[in-house]
Scaffold this motif. Structure first.
Motif, PDB file in Angstrom:
ATOM      1  N   THR A  12       0.864  -1.162  -0.049  1.00  0.00           N
ATOM      2  CA  THR A  12      -0.028   0.145   0.047  1.00  0.00           C
ATOM      3  C   THR A  12       0.944   1.319  -0.035  1.00  0.00           C
ATOM      4  N   GLY A  13       2.099   1.015  -0.189  1.00  0.00           N
ATOM      5  CA  GLY A  13       3.194   2.153  -0.040  1.00  0.00           C
ATOM      6  C   GLY A  13       3.059   3.007   1.102  1.00  0.00           C
ATOM      7  N   LEU A  14       3.428   3.993   1.396  1.00  0.00           N
ATOM      8  CA  LEU A  14       3.529   4.827   2.645  1.00  0.00           C
ATOM      9  C   LEU A  14       2.265   5.082   3.083  1.00  0.00           C
ATOM     10  N   HIS A  15       1.556   4.506   3.363  1.00  0.00           N
ATOM     11  CA  HIS A  15       0.037   4.658   3.870  1.00  0.00           C
ATOM     12  C   HIS A  15      -0.549   3.749   4.978  1.00  0.00           C
ATOM     13  N   ALA A  16      -1.292   4.484   5.799  1.00  0.00           N
ATOM     14  CA  ALA A  16      -1.793   3.659   6.892  1.00  0.00           C
ATOM     15  C   ALA A  16      -0.783   2.852   7.642  1.00  0.00           C
ATOM     16  N   ARG A  17      -1.057   1.508   7.907  1.00  0.00           N
ATOM     17  CA  ARG A  17      -0.254   0.880   8.878  1.00  0.00           C
ATOM     18  C   ARG A  17       1.352   1.179   8.334  1.00  0.00           C
ATOM     19  N   PRO A  18       1.816   0.955   7.107  1.00  0.00           N
ATOM     20  CA  PRO A  18       3.288   1.038   6.827  1.00  0.00           C
ATOM     21  C   PRO A  18       3.816   2.488   7.327  1.00  0.00           C
ATOM     22  N   ALA A  19       2.871   3.375   7.133  1.00  0.00           N
ATOM     23  CA  ALA A  19       3.276   4.845   7.362  1.00  0.00           C
ATOM     24  C   ALA A  19       3.425   4.781   8.989  1.00  0.00           C
ATOM     25  N   LYS A  20       2.551   4.483   9.676  1.00  0.00           N
ATOM     26  CA  LYS A  20       2.377   4.459  11.199  1.00  0.00           C
ATOM     27  C   LYS A  20       3.850   3.809  11.711  1.00  0.00           C
ATOM     28  N   LEU A  21       4.073   2.762  11.100  1.00  0.00           N
ATOM     29  CA  LEU A  21       5.578   1.886  11.603  1.00  0.00           C
ATOM     30  C   LEU A  21       6.457   2.810  11.226  1.00  0.00           C
ATOM     31  N   PHE A  22       6.768   3.188  10.049  1.00  0.00           N
ATOM     32  CA  PHE A  22       7.719   4.049   9.925  1.00  0.00           C
ATOM     33  C   PHE A  22       7.902   5.224  10.546  1.00  0.00           C
ATOM     34  N   LYS A  34      14.810  13.485   7.484  1.00  0.00           N
ATOM     35  CA  LYS A  34      13.810  14.311   6.333  1.00  0.00           C
ATOM     36  C   LYS A  34      13.530  13.130   5.200  1.00  0.00           C
ATOM     37  N   VAL A  35      12.409  13.243   4.804  1.00  0.00           N
ATOM     38  CA  VAL A  35      11.926  12.342   3.789  1.00  0.00           C
ATOM     39  C   VAL A  35      11.370  13.190   2.623  1.00  0.00           C
ATOM     40  N   ARG A  36      11.674  12.812   1.454  1.00  0.00           N
ATOM     41  CA  ARG A  36      11.299  13.305   0.388  1.00  0.00           C
ATOM     42  C   ARG A  36      11.194  12.438  -0.965  1.00  0.00           C
ATOM     43  N   VAL A  37      10.330  12.856  -1.725  1.00  0.00           N
ATOM     44  CA  VAL A  37      10.064  12.096  -3.007  1.00  0.00           C
ATOM     45  C   VAL A  37      10.687  12.882  -4.016  1.00  0.00           C
ATOM     46  N   GLY A  38      11.764  12.505  -5.047  1.00  0.00           N
ATOM     47  CA  GLY A  38      12.299  13.086  -6.089  1.00  0.00           C
ATOM     48  C   GLY A  38      12.839  14.467  -5.424  1.00  0.00           C
ATOM     49  N   SER A  39      12.490  15.610  -6.143  1.00  0.00           N
ATOM     50  CA  SER A  39      12.910  16.894  -5.804  1.00  0.00           C
ATOM     51  C   SER A  39      11.990  17.638  -5.073  1.00  0.00           C
ATOM     52  N   GLY A  40      10.922  17.106  -4.435  1.00  0.00           N
ATOM     53  CA  GLY A  40       9.928  17.806  -3.876  1.00  0.00           C
ATOM     54  C   GLY A  40      10.149  18.106  -2.539  1.00  0.00           C
ATOM     55  N   LYS A  41       9.224  18.326  -1.630  1.00  0.00           N
ATOM     56  CA  LYS A  41       9.261  19.055  -0.319  1.00  0.00           C
ATOM     57  C   LYS A  41       9.755  17.854   0.470  1.00  0.00           C
ATOM     58  N   GLU A  42      10.578  18.318   1.584  1.00  0.00           N
ATOM     59  CA  GLU A  42      11.068  17.445   2.517  1.00  0.00           C
ATOM     60  C   GLU A  42      10.045  17.698   3.622  1.00  0.00           C
ATOM     61  N   VAL A  43       9.870  16.324   4.331  1.00  0.00           N
ATOM     62  CA  VAL A  43       9.039  16.494   5.653  1.00  0.00           C
ATOM     63  C   VAL A  43       9.607  15.548   6.612  1.00  0.00           C
ATOM     64  N   PRO A  44       9.477  15.937   7.893  1.00  0.00           N
ATOM     65  CA  PRO A  44      10.087  15.096   9.094  1.00  0.00           C
ATOM     66  C   PRO A  44       9.649  13.597   8.933  1.00  0.00           C
ATOM     67  N   ALA A  45      10.338  12.773   9.403  1.00  0.00           N
ATOM     68  CA  ALA A  45      10.211  11.487   9.380  1.00  0.00           C
ATOM     69  C   ALA A  45       9.030  11.160  10.343  1.00  0.00           C
ATOM     70  N   THR A  46       9.049  11.896  11.357  1.00  0.00           N
ATOM     71  CA  THR A  46       8.445  12.035  12.565  1.00  0.00           C
ATOM     72  C   THR A  46       6.900  12.445  12.312  1.00  0.00           C
ATOM     73  N   MET A  48       3.389  12.043  10.968  1.00  0.00           N
ATOM     74  CA  MET A  48       2.461  11.257  10.091  1.00  0.00           C
ATOM     75  C   MET A  48       1.765  11.865   8.934  1.00  0.00           C
ATOM     76  N   LEU A  49       1.385  13.149   9.381  1.00  0.00           N
ATOM     77  CA  LEU A  49       0.845  13.502   7.994  1.00  0.00           C
ATOM     78  C   LEU A  49       1.679  14.277   6.833  1.00  0.00           C
ATOM     79  N   GLY A  50       3.059  14.646   7.418  1.00  0.00           N
ATOM     80  CA  GLY A  50       3.884  14.770   6.505  1.00  0.00           C
ATOM     81  C   GLY A  50       4.182  13.470   5.669  1.00  0.00           C
ATOM     82  N   VAL A  51       4.437  12.335   6.328  1.00  0.00           N
ATOM     83  CA  VAL A  51       4.719  11.268   5.367  1.00  0.00           C
ATOM     84  C   VAL A  51       3.445  11.092   4.559  1.00  0.00           C
ATOM     85  N   LEU A  52       2.378  10.923   5.147  1.00  0.00           N
ATOM     86  CA  LEU A  52       1.384  10.702   4.080  1.00  0.00           C
ATOM     87  C   LEU A  52       0.962  11.650   3.039  1.00  0.00           C
TER      88      LEU A  52
END
Length: 92
Positions: A12-22, A34-46, A48-52
């Motif tokens: 399911t990608g980084l959604h629901a349970r996998p995102a929570k565990l991460f 920090k986490v980012r996809v491509g050259s997009g925005k960086e979000v804190p790995a901590t 949940m809303l940012g990761v989702l």
């Protein structure tokens, strides 16, 4: 700066349970990552809303980054290893 790019392995990608565990693991490690996809925005790995908000589906390459040094390197490697597993599997 330590960076590592890894493909999301969870069905399911980084959604629901996998995102929570991460996010929980990032919080447990206590190192700002920090986490980012491509050259997009960086979000804190901590965050949940940012990761989702990244919208990372299975196979999406995400880049993890942290300050240099042993703690940052260890945190990035631990989180990369987590993303490389299928967190949707029953043993998580």
């Amino acid at each position: 700066m330590v960076e590592r790019t890894v493909a999301v392995a969870s069905r399911t990608g980084l959604h629901a349970r996998p995102a929570k565990l991460f996010v929980q693991e990032a919080q447990r490690l206590g190192v700002p990552v920090k986490v980012r996809v491509g050259s997009g925005k960086e979000v804190p790995a901590t965050s949940m809303l940012g990761v989702l908000s990244l919208g990372a589906v299975r196979g999406t390459e995400v880049t993890l980054s942290a300050a240099g040094g042993p703690e940052g390197e260890a945190a990035v490697e631990a989180l990369a290893a987590l993303l490389a597993r299928d967190l949707d599997a029953s043993d998580g």
